[in-house]
Design an enzyme around this catalytic site. Structure first.
Site, mmCIF file in Angstrom:
data_model
loop_
_atom_site.group_PDB
_atom_site.id
_atom_site.type_symbol
_atom_site.label_atom_id
_atom_site.label_comp_id
_atom_site.label_asym_id
_atom_site.label_seq_id
_atom_site.Cartn_x
_atom_site.Cartn_y
_atom_site.Cartn_z
ATOM 1 N N ARG A 120 38.360 44.389 54.451
ATOM 2 C CA ARG A 120 38.053 45.391 56.019
ATOM 3 C C ARG A 120 38.504 44.864 57.201
ATOM 4 O O ARG A 120 37.855 44.182 57.316
ATOM 5 C CB ARG A 120 36.774 45.945 54.839
ATOM 6 C CG ARG A 120 37.076 47.362 55.277
ATOM 7 C CD ARG A 120 35.627 47.712 54.777
ATOM 8 N NE ARG A 120 36.211 48.910 55.154
ATOM 9 C CZ ARG A 120 35.396 50.012 54.539
ATOM 10 N NH1 ARG A 120 36.228 49.433 52.982
ATOM 11 N NH2 ARG A 120 35.964 51.279 54.882
ATOM 12 N N LYS A 175 43.916 49.561 52.892
ATOM 13 C CA LYS A 175 44.250 50.015 52.023
ATOM 14 C C LYS A 175 45.172 50.329 50.990
ATOM 15 O O LYS A 175 44.669 49.031 50.555
ATOM 16 C CB LYS A 175 44.664 51.651 52.991
ATOM 17 C CG LYS A 175 43.553 51.663 54.036
ATOM 18 C CD LYS A 175 43.382 53.312 54.704
ATOM 19 C CE LYS A 175 42.367 53.509 55.473
ATOM 20 N NZ LYS A 175 42.054 52.780 56.433
ATOM 21 N N ASP A 221 50.172 54.595 63.879
ATOM 22 C CA ASP A 221 49.396 54.066 63.102
ATOM 23 C C ASP A 221 49.553 53.913 61.001
ATOM 24 O O ASP A 221 49.786 54.731 60.728
ATOM 25 C CB ASP A 221 48.077 55.047 63.309
ATOM 26 C CG ASP A 221 46.637 54.838 62.856
ATOM 27 O OD1 ASP A 221 47.131 53.730 61.668
ATOM 28 O OD2 ASP A 221 45.726 55.078 63.346
ATOM 29 N N TYR A 248 32.012 30.296 65.099
ATOM 30 C CA TYR A 248 32.527 31.098 65.759
ATOM 31 C C TYR A 248 33.393 31.204 66.704
ATOM 32 O O TYR A 248 33.669 30.241 66.614
ATOM 33 C CB TYR A 248 31.061 31.235 67.338
ATOM 34 C CG TYR A 248 30.720 32.764 67.312
ATOM 35 C CD1 TYR A 248 31.548 33.481 67.885
ATOM 36 C CD2 TYR A 248 29.040 32.842 66.948
ATOM 37 C CE1 TYR A 248 30.243 34.618 68.139
ATOM 38 C CE2 TYR A 248 28.903 34.187 66.809
ATOM 39 C CZ TYR A 248 29.121 35.455 67.366
ATOM 40 O OH TYR A 248 29.120 36.218 67.740
ATOM 41 N N THR A 277 45.498 49.070 59.572
ATOM 42 C CA THR A 277 44.088 48.357 58.552
ATOM 43 C C THR A 277 44.755 47.399 57.535
ATOM 44 O O THR A 277 45.492 47.691 56.830
ATOM 45 C CB THR A 277 43.115 49.400 58.207
ATOM 46 O OG1 THR A 277 43.778 50.287 57.090
ATOM 47 C CG2 THR A 277 42.116 50.343 59.370
ATOM 48 N N GLU A 281 35.933 32.797 69.572
ATOM 49 C CA GLU A 281 35.773 33.120 70.826
ATOM 50 C C GLU A 281 36.967 32.887 71.935
ATOM 51 O O GLU A 281 37.280 31.488 71.628
ATOM 52 C CB GLU A 281 34.807 33.534 71.520
ATOM 53 C CG GLU A 281 33.534 34.457 71.203
ATOM 54 C CD GLU A 281 32.914 34.547 72.561
ATOM 55 O OE1 GLU A 281 32.751 34.206 72.966
ATOM 56 O OE2 GLU A 281 30.951 35.711 71.970
HETATM 57 C C1 LIG Z 1 44.961 56.337 59.981
HETATM 58 C C2 LIG Z 1 44.251 56.029 60.553
HETATM 59 N N1 LIG Z 1 43.715 54.864 60.835
HETATM 60 C C3 LIG Z 1 42.517 54.184 61.669
HETATM 61 C C4 LIG Z 1 42.268 54.084 60.741
HETATM 62 C C5 LIG Z 1 39.948 53.567 60.829
HETATM 63 O O1 LIG Z 1 40.023 52.786 59.909
HETATM 64 P P1 LIG Z 1 38.626 52.087 59.975
HETATM 65 O O2 LIG Z 1 37.480 53.094 58.603
HETATM 66 O O3 LIG Z 1 38.784 50.069 59.803
HETATM 67 O O4 LIG Z 1 37.773 51.607 61.077
HETATM 68 C C6 LIG Z 1 41.869 54.708 59.598
HETATM 69 C C7 LIG Z 1 40.566 54.873 58.728
HETATM 70 O O5 LIG Z 1 41.228 55.924 57.492
HETATM 71 C C8 LIG Z 1 43.006 56.043 59.511
HETATM 72 O O6 LIG Z 1 43.423 56.622 57.838
#
Ligand SMILES: Cc1ncc(COP(=O)(O)O)c(C=O)c1O
Length: 413
Positions: A227, A221, A192, A44, A218, A46
Protein backbone atom coordinates in the site's frame (compact mmCIF):
# COMPACT_ATOMS: atom_id res chain seq x y z
CA UNK A 1 -13.37 -8.80 23.43
CA UNK A 2 -11.53 -10.59 20.61
CA UNK A 3 -7.81 -9.90 20.38
CA UNK A 4 -6.22 -8.15 17.40
CA UNK A 5 -4.40 -11.40 16.63
CA UNK A 6 -7.71 -13.25 16.46
CA UNK A 7 -9.33 -10.56 14.32
CA UNK A 8 -6.44 -10.62 11.85
CA UNK A 9 -6.69 -14.40 11.53
CA UNK A 10 -10.44 -14.07 10.95
CA UNK A 11 -9.81 -11.45 8.28
CA UNK A 12 -7.32 -13.82 6.68
CA UNK A 13 -9.98 -16.53 6.53
CA UNK A 14 -12.47 -14.06 5.08
CA UNK A 15 -10.02 -13.16 2.34
CA UNK A 16 -9.36 -16.82 1.63
CA UNK A 17 -13.02 -17.87 1.49
CA UNK A 18 -14.67 -15.04 -0.41
CA UNK A 19 -14.33 -13.62 -3.91
CA UNK A 20 -12.47 -10.31 -3.74
CA UNK A 21 -14.08 -8.35 -6.58
CA UNK A 22 -13.48 -4.76 -5.52
CA UNK A 23 -11.33 -3.59 -8.46
CA UNK A 24 -8.96 -1.52 -6.30
CA UNK A 25 -8.10 -4.53 -4.11
CA UNK A 26 -5.62 -7.28 -4.79
CA UNK A 27 -3.43 -9.85 -3.08
CA UNK A 28 0.18 -8.80 -2.81
CA UNK A 29 3.09 -11.25 -2.66
CA UNK A 30 4.24 -12.84 0.64
CA UNK A 31 7.71 -11.32 0.05
CA UNK A 32 6.14 -7.85 -0.12
CA UNK A 33 4.17 -8.41 3.08
CA UNK A 34 7.35 -9.54 4.82
CA UNK A 35 9.27 -6.47 3.63
CA UNK A 36 6.52 -4.13 4.83
CA UNK A 37 6.48 -5.76 8.26
CA UNK A 38 10.26 -6.02 8.51
CA UNK A 39 12.79 -4.17 10.69
CA UNK A 40 12.74 -1.39 8.10
CA UNK A 41 9.80 0.09 9.99
CA UNK A 42 12.15 0.90 12.87
CA UNK A 43 14.19 3.33 10.79
CA UNK A 44 13.77 7.05 10.17
CA UNK A 45 15.12 8.44 6.91
CA UNK A 46 13.90 11.98 6.24
CA UNK A 47 15.33 13.29 2.99
CA UNK A 48 16.43 11.36 -0.08
CA UNK A 49 19.28 8.84 -0.66
CA UNK A 50 22.59 10.64 -0.17
CA UNK A 51 20.87 13.68 1.40
CA UNK A 52 19.38 12.55 4.69
CA UNK A 53 18.83 14.25 8.00
CA UNK A 54 19.72 11.12 10.00
CA UNK A 55 22.57 8.64 10.30
CA UNK A 56 22.46 4.88 9.79
CA UNK A 57 21.50 5.08 6.14
CA UNK A 58 23.95 2.60 4.65
CA UNK A 59 21.36 -0.02 3.72
CA UNK A 60 18.14 1.93 3.44
CA UNK A 61 19.71 4.32 0.91
CA UNK A 62 20.49 1.32 -1.28
CA UNK A 63 16.94 0.04 -0.89
CA UNK A 64 15.37 3.34 -1.91
CA UNK A 65 17.76 3.76 -4.87
CA UNK A 66 16.97 0.24 -6.04
CA UNK A 67 13.23 0.96 -5.83
CA UNK A 68 13.68 4.20 -7.82
CA UNK A 69 15.80 2.52 -10.52
CA UNK A 70 13.44 -0.42 -10.95
CA UNK A 71 10.39 1.84 -11.17
CA UNK A 72 12.10 4.10 -13.73
CA UNK A 73 12.94 1.08 -15.87
CA UNK A 74 9.48 -0.45 -15.49
CA UNK A 75 7.61 2.64 -16.68
CA UNK A 76 10.31 4.18 -18.91
CA UNK A 77 10.60 7.49 -17.05
CA UNK A 78 13.65 9.56 -16.05
CA UNK A 79 12.49 10.36 -12.49
CA UNK A 80 10.62 8.42 -9.79
CA UNK A 81 9.78 9.35 -6.22
CA UNK A 82 8.81 6.24 -4.24
CA UNK A 83 8.07 7.98 -0.94
CA UNK A 84 4.36 8.99 -1.16
CA UNK A 85 2.44 7.31 1.64
CA UNK A 86 -0.50 6.61 -0.64
CA UNK A 87 -2.37 7.90 -3.70
CA UNK A 88 -4.16 10.81 -2.04
CA UNK A 89 -1.02 12.46 -0.57
CA UNK A 90 0.76 11.84 -3.88
CA UNK A 91 -1.90 13.80 -5.77
CA UNK A 92 -1.83 16.47 -3.06
CA UNK A 93 1.94 16.78 -3.50
CA UNK A 94 1.53 17.42 -7.23
CA UNK A 95 -0.91 20.25 -6.57
CA UNK A 96 1.26 21.73 -3.82
CA UNK A 97 4.28 21.53 -6.14
CA UNK A 98 2.59 23.36 -9.00
CA UNK A 99 -0.24 25.51 -7.67
CA UNK A 100 -1.05 28.28 -5.26
CA UNK A 101 -4.30 28.14 -3.25
CA UNK A 102 -7.16 29.27 -5.51
CA UNK A 103 -5.46 28.22 -8.77
CA UNK A 104 -7.57 26.17 -11.16
CA UNK A 105 -7.42 22.39 -11.51
CA UNK A 106 -9.54 20.25 -13.77
CA UNK A 107 -10.45 16.63 -13.06
CA UNK A 108 -13.02 13.97 -13.88
CA UNK A 109 -16.22 14.09 -11.79
CA UNK A 110 -16.61 11.35 -9.18
CA UNK A 111 -19.83 9.89 -10.60
CA UNK A 112 -18.16 9.71 -14.02
CA UNK A 113 -15.30 7.63 -12.63
CA UNK A 114 -12.88 10.25 -11.24
CA UNK A 115 -11.37 10.21 -7.74
CA UNK A 116 -12.11 12.44 -4.75
CA UNK A 117 -8.61 13.94 -5.03
CA UNK A 118 -9.31 15.12 -8.59
CA UNK A 119 -11.11 18.24 -7.38
CA UNK A 120 -14.32 16.87 -5.87
CA UNK A 121 -16.02 20.04 -4.64
CA UNK A 122 -16.68 21.31 -1.11
CA UNK A 123 -15.53 18.41 1.07
CA UNK A 124 -12.07 17.48 -0.26
CA UNK A 125 -8.81 19.41 -0.01
CA UNK A 126 -8.59 19.37 -3.81
CA UNK A 127 -11.99 21.02 -4.18
CA UNK A 128 -11.61 23.42 -1.25
CA UNK A 129 -8.13 24.87 -1.63
CA UNK A 130 -8.17 25.09 -5.40
CA UNK A 131 -10.68 26.31 -7.92
CA UNK A 132 -11.91 23.03 -9.28
CA UNK A 133 -13.57 22.31 -12.60
CA UNK A 134 -15.07 18.88 -13.12
CA UNK A 135 -15.40 17.37 -16.59
CA UNK A 136 -17.64 14.49 -17.60
CA UNK A 137 -18.04 11.60 -19.98
CA UNK A 138 -20.10 12.86 -22.88
CA UNK A 139 -20.16 10.11 -25.49
CA UNK A 140 -20.92 6.41 -25.49
CA UNK A 141 -17.94 5.50 -27.64
CA UNK A 142 -14.28 6.57 -27.94
CA UNK A 143 -12.99 9.19 -27.33
CA UNK A 144 -15.76 9.27 -24.63
CA UNK A 145 -15.24 12.98 -23.92
CA UNK A 146 -16.41 16.02 -25.90
CA UNK A 147 -13.04 17.58 -26.68
CA UNK A 148 -14.54 20.50 -28.60
CA UNK A 149 -16.48 21.59 -25.55
CA UNK A 150 -13.53 20.82 -23.22
CA UNK A 151 -11.27 23.00 -25.37
CA UNK A 152 -13.70 25.91 -24.95
CA UNK A 153 -13.69 25.46 -21.16
CA UNK A 154 -9.90 25.13 -21.00
CA UNK A 155 -9.33 28.28 -23.09
CA UNK A 156 -11.74 30.22 -20.90
CA UNK A 157 -10.70 28.93 -17.45
CA UNK A 158 -6.99 28.29 -18.06
CA UNK A 159 -6.46 25.44 -15.57
CA UNK A 160 -2.88 25.07 -14.38
CA UNK A 161 -3.20 21.32 -13.85
CA UNK A 162 -5.41 18.85 -15.71
CA UNK A 163 -5.80 15.47 -14.01
CA UNK A 164 -6.69 12.47 -16.11
CA UNK A 165 -7.32 9.17 -14.41
CA UNK A 166 -10.14 7.04 -13.16
CA UNK A 167 -11.31 4.88 -10.36
CA UNK A 168 -14.44 3.52 -12.02
CA UNK A 169 -14.17 3.84 -15.78
CA UNK A 170 -13.90 0.63 -17.81
CA UNK A 171 -12.35 2.02 -20.99
CA UNK A 172 -9.04 3.28 -22.35
CA UNK A 173 -8.32 6.95 -21.93
CA UNK A 174 -7.41 9.05 -25.01
CA UNK A 175 -4.07 10.32 -23.66
CA UNK A 176 -3.04 12.12 -26.85
CA UNK A 177 -6.26 14.13 -26.95
CA UNK A 178 -5.77 15.21 -23.34
CA UNK A 179 -2.18 16.21 -24.19
CA UNK A 180 -3.51 18.41 -27.00
CA UNK A 181 -6.04 19.90 -24.60
CA UNK A 182 -3.42 20.74 -21.95
CA UNK A 183 -1.15 22.24 -24.62
CA UNK A 184 -3.82 24.85 -25.45
CA UNK A 185 -3.00 26.69 -22.21
CA UNK A 186 0.37 25.14 -21.33
CA UNK A 187 -1.25 23.30 -18.37
CA UNK A 188 0.58 20.54 -16.56
CA UNK A 189 -0.95 17.15 -17.36
CA UNK A 190 -1.09 14.61 -14.54
CA UNK A 191 -1.98 10.99 -15.35
CA UNK A 192 -3.37 9.17 -12.34
CA UNK A 193 -3.05 5.54 -13.41
CA UNK A 194 -3.62 4.07 -9.94
CA UNK A 195 -6.13 1.54 -11.25
CA UNK A 196 -4.52 0.45 -14.48
CA UNK A 197 -0.78 0.73 -13.73
CA UNK A 198 -0.36 -3.06 -13.65
CA UNK A 199 -2.11 -3.32 -17.00
CA UNK A 200 0.09 -0.56 -18.43
CA UNK A 201 3.32 -2.35 -17.48
CA UNK A 202 1.85 -5.64 -18.72
CA UNK A 203 1.32 -3.94 -22.09
CA UNK A 204 -2.47 -4.41 -22.15
CA UNK A 205 -3.45 -0.80 -21.50
CA UNK A 206 -1.95 2.23 -23.28
CA UNK A 207 0.78 4.03 -21.37
CA UNK A 208 0.37 7.78 -20.82
CA UNK A 209 4.15 8.29 -20.39
CA UNK A 210 4.67 9.83 -23.87
CA UNK A 211 1.83 12.29 -23.43
CA UNK A 212 1.85 13.64 -19.91
CA UNK A 213 4.18 15.52 -17.56
CA UNK A 214 3.64 13.56 -14.38
CA UNK A 215 2.39 10.04 -13.69
CA UNK A 216 1.01 9.05 -10.31
CA UNK A 217 0.09 5.53 -9.38
CA UNK A 218 -0.79 3.71 -6.22
CA UNK A 219 1.16 0.48 -5.89
CA UNK A 220 -1.41 -1.82 -4.31
CA UNK A 221 -4.02 -2.30 -7.03
CA UNK A 222 -3.30 -4.02 -10.36
CA UNK A 223 0.44 -3.66 -9.63
CA UNK A 224 0.08 -6.06 -6.68
CA UNK A 225 2.59 -4.21 -4.50
CA UNK A 226 2.38 -2.78 -0.98
CA UNK A 227 0.00 0.00 0.00
CA UNK A 228 1.83 3.07 -1.26
CA UNK A 229 2.27 5.31 -4.29
CA UNK A 230 4.84 6.52 -6.80
CA UNK A 231 5.23 9.91 -8.49
CA UNK A 232 7.02 9.91 -11.81
CA UNK A 233 8.17 12.75 -14.04
CA UNK A 234 8.35 12.00 -17.76
CA UNK A 235 10.81 13.26 -20.38
CA UNK A 236 8.02 15.44 -21.69
CA UNK A 237 7.51 16.81 -18.18
CA UNK A 238 11.19 17.72 -17.90
CA UNK A 239 11.06 19.46 -21.29
CA UNK A 240 7.97 21.36 -20.14
CA UNK A 241 9.59 22.38 -16.85
CA UNK A 242 13.22 21.52 -16.18
CA UNK A 243 12.65 21.89 -12.42
CA UNK A 244 9.67 19.54 -12.30
CA UNK A 245 11.43 16.59 -10.64
CA UNK A 246 12.89 18.90 -8.00
CA UNK A 247 9.47 20.49 -7.39
CA UNK A 248 7.82 17.10 -6.93
CA UNK A 249 10.53 15.87 -4.55
CA UNK A 250 10.33 19.06 -2.48
CA UNK A 251 6.55 18.85 -2.32
CA UNK A 252 6.72 15.30 -0.90
CA UNK A 253 9.55 16.05 1.53
CA UNK A 254 9.66 18.44 3.33
CA UNK A 255 6.45 19.88 1.85
CA UNK A 256 3.90 17.27 2.84
CA UNK A 257 5.48 14.24 4.48
CA UNK A 258 8.09 13.37 7.08
CA UNK A 259 9.98 10.09 7.23
CA UNK A 260 9.32 7.66 4.38
CA UNK A 261 7.93 4.19 5.12
CA UNK A 262 11.00 2.18 4.22
CA UNK A 263 9.33 -1.24 4.44
CA UNK A 264 6.84 -0.09 1.83
CA UNK A 265 9.66 1.23 -0.35
CA UNK A 266 11.36 -2.18 -0.16
CA UNK A 267 7.98 -3.72 -1.10
CA UNK A 268 7.77 -1.40 -4.11
CA UNK A 269 11.24 -2.56 -5.22
CA UNK A 270 10.11 -6.20 -4.99
CA UNK A 271 6.87 -5.48 -6.82
CA UNK A 272 8.72 -3.61 -9.60
CA UNK A 273 11.01 -6.59 -10.19
CA UNK A 274 8.07 -8.99 -10.41
CA UNK A 275 6.04 -6.68 -12.63
CA UNK A 276 8.86 -6.65 -15.21
CA UNK A 277 8.70 -10.42 -15.67
CA UNK A 278 6.82 -12.21 -18.44
CA UNK A 279 4.62 -13.99 -15.90
CA UNK A 280 3.24 -10.60 -14.88
CA UNK A 281 2.46 -9.80 -18.52
CA UNK A 282 0.43 -12.99 -18.69
CA UNK A 283 -1.30 -11.99 -15.47
CA UNK A 284 -2.29 -8.60 -16.95
CA UNK A 285 -3.61 -10.20 -20.11
CA UNK A 286 -5.70 -12.63 -18.09
CA UNK A 287 -7.10 -9.85 -15.87
CA UNK A 288 -8.49 -8.11 -18.97
CA UNK A 289 -9.63 -11.36 -20.63
CA UNK A 290 -11.50 -12.29 -17.45
CA UNK A 291 -13.19 -8.89 -17.21
CA UNK A 292 -14.34 -9.15 -20.83
CA UNK A 293 -15.82 -12.61 -20.23
CA UNK A 294 -17.56 -11.42 -17.09
CA UNK A 295 -19.02 -8.49 -19.08
CA UNK A 296 -20.24 -10.77 -21.86
CA UNK A 297 -21.83 -13.23 -19.43
CA UNK A 298 -23.57 -10.56 -17.35
CA UNK A 299 -24.96 -8.90 -20.48
CA UNK A 300 -26.32 -12.26 -21.60
CA UNK A 301 -28.21 -12.32 -18.29
CA UNK A 302 -29.83 -8.93 -18.87
CA UNK A 303 -27.34 -6.68 -17.04
CA UNK A 304 -26.64 -3.16 -18.27
CA UNK A 305 -23.00 -2.07 -18.12
CA UNK A 306 -21.71 1.49 -18.19
CA UNK A 307 -20.15 1.97 -21.68
CA UNK A 308 -21.64 -1.44 -22.37
CA UNK A 309 -18.46 -3.41 -21.61
CA UNK A 310 -14.82 -3.13 -20.61
CA UNK A 311 -11.28 -2.81 -21.94
CA UNK A 312 -9.59 -3.10 -18.56
CA UNK A 313 -9.93 -4.84 -15.20
CA UNK A 314 -13.31 -3.51 -14.10
CA UNK A 315 -16.98 -3.22 -14.95
CA UNK A 316 -19.55 -0.77 -13.64
CA UNK A 317 -23.05 -2.23 -13.67
CA UNK A 318 -26.06 0.09 -13.88
CA UNK A 319 -28.60 -1.88 -11.88
CA UNK A 320 -31.75 -0.09 -13.05
CA UNK A 321 -32.88 -3.04 -15.23
CA UNK A 322 -32.57 -5.33 -12.19
CA UNK A 323 -34.67 -2.91 -10.11
CA UNK A 324 -32.25 -2.98 -7.19
CA UNK A 325 -29.95 -0.25 -5.88
CA UNK A 326 -26.18 -0.62 -5.56
CA UNK A 327 -26.05 -0.83 -1.77
CA UNK A 328 -28.73 -3.54 -1.57
CA UNK A 329 -26.97 -5.49 -4.33
CA UNK A 330 -23.59 -5.21 -2.56
CA UNK A 331 -25.10 -6.45 0.73
CA UNK A 332 -26.79 -9.39 -1.01
CA UNK A 333 -23.52 -10.28 -2.70
CA UNK A 334 -21.63 -10.16 0.58
CA UNK A 335 -24.12 -12.69 1.98
CA UNK A 336 -23.24 -14.82 -1.03
CA UNK A 337 -19.49 -14.53 -0.36
CA UNK A 338 -18.81 -12.07 -3.20
CA UNK A 339 -17.30 -8.76 -2.12
CA UNK A 340 -17.97 -5.74 -4.34
CA UNK A 341 -18.71 -2.08 -3.76
CA UNK A 342 -21.74 0.02 -4.52
CA UNK A 343 -20.79 2.68 -7.06
CA UNK A 344 -22.31 5.69 -8.75
CA UNK A 345 -23.10 5.53 -12.45
CA UNK A 346 -22.64 8.61 -14.68
CA UNK A 347 -25.24 11.29 -13.80
CA UNK A 348 -26.53 9.05 -11.02
CA UNK A 349 -29.92 10.23 -9.74
CA UNK A 350 -29.24 8.46 -6.42
CA UNK A 351 -27.09 9.69 -3.48
CA UNK A 352 -23.50 8.37 -3.06
CA UNK A 353 -24.36 6.04 -0.15
CA UNK A 354 -27.12 4.31 -2.11
CA UNK A 355 -26.02 4.71 -5.71
CA UNK A 356 -27.48 2.96 -8.75
CA UNK A 357 -24.56 0.72 -9.56
CA UNK A 358 -21.88 -1.67 -8.42
CA UNK A 359 -18.25 -1.91 -9.45
CA UNK A 360 -16.72 -5.31 -10.19
CA UNK A 361 -13.09 -6.19 -10.83
CA UNK A 362 -11.02 -9.21 -11.80
CA UNK A 363 -7.46 -8.47 -10.48
CA UNK A 364 -7.73 -10.52 -7.28
CA UNK A 365 -9.63 -13.43 -8.86
CA UNK A 366 -6.95 -13.60 -11.54
CA UNK A 367 -4.21 -13.50 -8.89
CA UNK A 368 -5.77 -16.70 -7.51
CA UNK A 369 -5.43 -18.27 -10.97
CA UNK A 370 -9.08 -18.13 -12.02
CA UNK A 371 -9.90 -17.96 -15.73
CA UNK A 372 -12.69 -18.13 -18.29
CA UNK A 373 -14.54 -21.12 -16.83
CA UNK A 374 -14.71 -19.54 -13.37
CA UNK A 375 -15.86 -16.16 -14.76
CA UNK A 376 -18.89 -17.85 -16.36
CA UNK A 377 -19.79 -19.51 -13.06
CA UNK A 378 -19.23 -16.31 -11.09
CA UNK A 379 -21.41 -14.30 -13.51
CA UNK A 380 -24.20 -16.73 -12.82
CA UNK A 381 -23.78 -16.41 -9.04
CA UNK A 382 -23.68 -12.61 -9.30
CA UNK A 383 -26.87 -12.62 -11.31
CA UNK A 384 -28.74 -14.99 -8.99
CA UNK A 385 -27.61 -13.28 -5.79
CA UNK A 386 -28.35 -9.71 -6.89
CA UNK A 387 -31.79 -10.52 -8.25
CA UNK A 388 -32.96 -12.37 -5.14
CA UNK A 389 -33.58 -11.33 -1.54
CA UNK A 390 -33.67 -14.97 -0.39
CA UNK A 391 -31.05 -15.40 2.35
CA UNK A 392 -31.03 -19.14 1.90
CA UNK A 393 -30.08 -18.82 -1.74
CA UNK A 394 -27.32 -16.41 -0.73
CA UNK A 395 -25.95 -18.91 1.83
CA UNK A 396 -26.01 -21.69 -0.75
CA UNK A 397 -23.99 -19.55 -3.14
CA UNK A 398 -21.58 -18.66 -0.31
CA UNK A 399 -20.93 -22.38 0.20
CA UNK A 400 -20.17 -22.81 -3.51
CA UNK A 401 -17.91 -19.76 -3.38
CA UNK A 402 -15.97 -21.32 -0.50
CA UNK A 403 -15.51 -24.51 -2.49
CA UNK A 404 -14.25 -22.59 -5.52
CA UNK A 405 -11.86 -20.63 -3.29
CA UNK A 406 -10.44 -23.89 -1.94
CA UNK A 407 -9.68 -24.93 -5.52
CA UNK A 408 -7.78 -21.64 -6.03
CA UNK A 409 -5.94 -21.12 -2.76
CA UNK A 410 -3.95 -17.96 -2.13
CA UNK A 411 -0.87 -17.84 0.07
CA UNK A 412 -1.61 -15.37 2.87
CA UNK A 413 1.10 -16.50 5.30
C1 LIG B 1 -7.55 6.90 -9.38
C2 LIG B 1 -7.20 6.95 -7.93
N1 LIG B 1 -6.41 7.94 -7.49
C3 LIG B 1 -6.06 8.05 -6.19
C4 LIG B 1 -6.50 7.13 -5.27
C5 LIG B 1 -6.14 7.34 -3.83
O1 LIG B 1 -5.34 6.38 -3.34
P1 LIG B 1 -5.28 6.08 -1.76
O2 LIG B 1 -6.56 5.41 -1.40
O3 LIG B 1 -4.08 5.19 -1.70
O4 LIG B 1 -5.07 7.38 -1.07
C6 LIG B 1 -7.30 6.06 -5.69
C7 LIG B 1 -7.78 5.08 -4.71
O5 LIG B 1 -8.71 4.35 -4.90
C8 LIG B 1 -7.66 5.98 -7.04
O6 LIG B 1 -8.46 5.01 -7.50
Amino acid sequence: MPTIKKLISQEKLRQQRTLMMIPSENYTYPEVRRAVGSVLMHKYAEGYPGHRYYQGMRFVDQIEKLAQERVKRLFGVPHANVQPYSGSPANAAVYFALLKPGDTIMGLALDHGGHLTHGYPRITFSGRYFHSLQYRIAKNRPPWFDFTQLARVVRREKPKVIVVGTTAFPRRLPWKKFAQLAALVNAYLLADISHVAGLVVAGVCPSPVRWVDIVMTTTHKTLRGPRGAILMVTKKGLRHDSKLAWKINRAIFPGLQGGPHLGVIAGIAIMAKKAAQSEFHRYGQQVVANAKILARELKKRGWRLVTSGTDNHLLVADLHPLTVDGKTAAVRLEEAGIIVNANAIPNDPQPPFRPSGIRLGTPALTARGMGEKEMVIIADWLNQAVRSNDNQLHSQIAQKVKKLCRQYPIDLD
